[in-house]
Enzyme design. Structure first.
Site, short mmCIF file in Angstrom:
data_model
loop_
_atom_site.label_atom_id
_atom_site.label_comp_id
_atom_site.label_asym_id
_atom_site.label_seq_id
_atom_site.Cartn_x
_atom_site.Cartn_y
_atom_site.Cartn_z
N SER A 1 4.93 18.99 -36.60
CA SER A 1 4.12 18.39 -35.59
C SER A 1 4.67 17.89 -34.39
O SER A 1 5.34 18.66 -33.72
CB SER A 1 3.12 17.54 -36.34
OG SER A 1 2.01 17.08 -35.52
N HIS B 1 1.02 22.70 -35.38
CA HIS B 1 -0.44 22.56 -35.70
C HIS B 1 -1.02 21.86 -34.59
O HIS B 1 -0.36 21.49 -33.83
CB HIS B 1 -0.84 21.88 -37.16
CG HIS B 1 -0.24 20.53 -37.42
ND1 HIS B 1 -0.55 20.27 -38.72
CD2 HIS B 1 0.44 19.58 -36.71
CE1 HIS B 1 0.02 18.74 -38.63
NE2 HIS B 1 0.49 18.57 -37.26
#
Length: 226
Positions: free
Chosen positions: A105, A131
């Site tokens: 992330s 993501h």
């Protein structure tokens, strides 16, 4: 140096690295979550961002030589991550990011700041997670949520631009593709997969990292700048 002085010097280095996340002599910074009584790693947040900011400024005041960042990150807060991203992007020093264990992330975004004037190195067994992230609406009113949704949409577009810029420039998988096509590829991946996991090899193939530590050309950090 006497044995006593040598021991005191080593003790100082150990204390410096564990308490402050920095080794001045070797210009190394350790970027990880703040240690708490909880077993859960808080990841990127205001404490780790502020410590990183201070450590970079300290090393910048010493010289414009390369700064080595050892990162292990499950991700975290967007704004805190962008503090780190901006300080690296606008520093007078080159950076080498060495990603250990997990670059997830926000932890996959921060190293991209070293793309233009440094290196992004992944350890062989470091996994990467790309993501859109998650949000906590908490006690927001409907109007607050609508406003925050617009902010989150702008954040996702910024994230996509960061990824597509570095992947277009350095990803072997995209060597014959234009920037817009690379951006569409990453966008489709994020839409089809809630979590897009990559191995170290896949991270290099897609351009999220420059090389795997120990592979040809990346046998040692010092050798990268020779």
């Amino acid at each position: 140096m006497t044995r006593a002085k040598s021991r005191n010097h080593k003790s100082h280095i150990i204390s410096e690295s564990h308490e402050h996340g920095i080794i001045l002599e070797t210009r190394e910074i350790f970027l990880h979550g703040h240690f708490t009584e909880s077993d859960e790693d808080p990841g990127v947040e205001y404490r780790s961002a502020n410590r990183f900011l201070k450590n970079v400024k300290i090393l910048e005041s010493e010289s414009s030589d390369t700064i080595i960042v050892h990162q292990h990150s499950p991700g975290g807060d967007w704004n805190s991550g962008m503090v780190m991203y901006d300080i690296v992007k606008n520093s007078s020093c080159p950076f080498v990011f060495v990603c250990h264990g997990l670059a997830a992330s926000m932890g996959s975004i921060v190293p991209q700041a070293a793309h233009e004037k440094g290196y992004r190195i992944t350890m062989p067994n470091c996994d990467w997670l790309i993501h859109d992230g998650s949000i906590d609406t908490g006690d927001m009113t409907m109007r607050q949520f609508n406003s925050y949704h617009g902010y989150m949409d702008a954040m996702r577009k910024h994230m996509l631009e960061i990824y597509s810029e570095v992947c277009s420039a350095s990803g072997p998988k995209f060597k014959d593709m234009k920037h817009g096509s690379v951006k569409n590829f990453i966008r489709r991946k994020l839409q089809s997969k809630e979590d897009w996991w990559l191995t170290a090899t896949e991270a290099v193939e897609h351009g999220f990292a420059d090389g795997i530590y120990g592979s040809s050309g990346y046998e040692s950090i010092g050798g990268m700048f020779e």
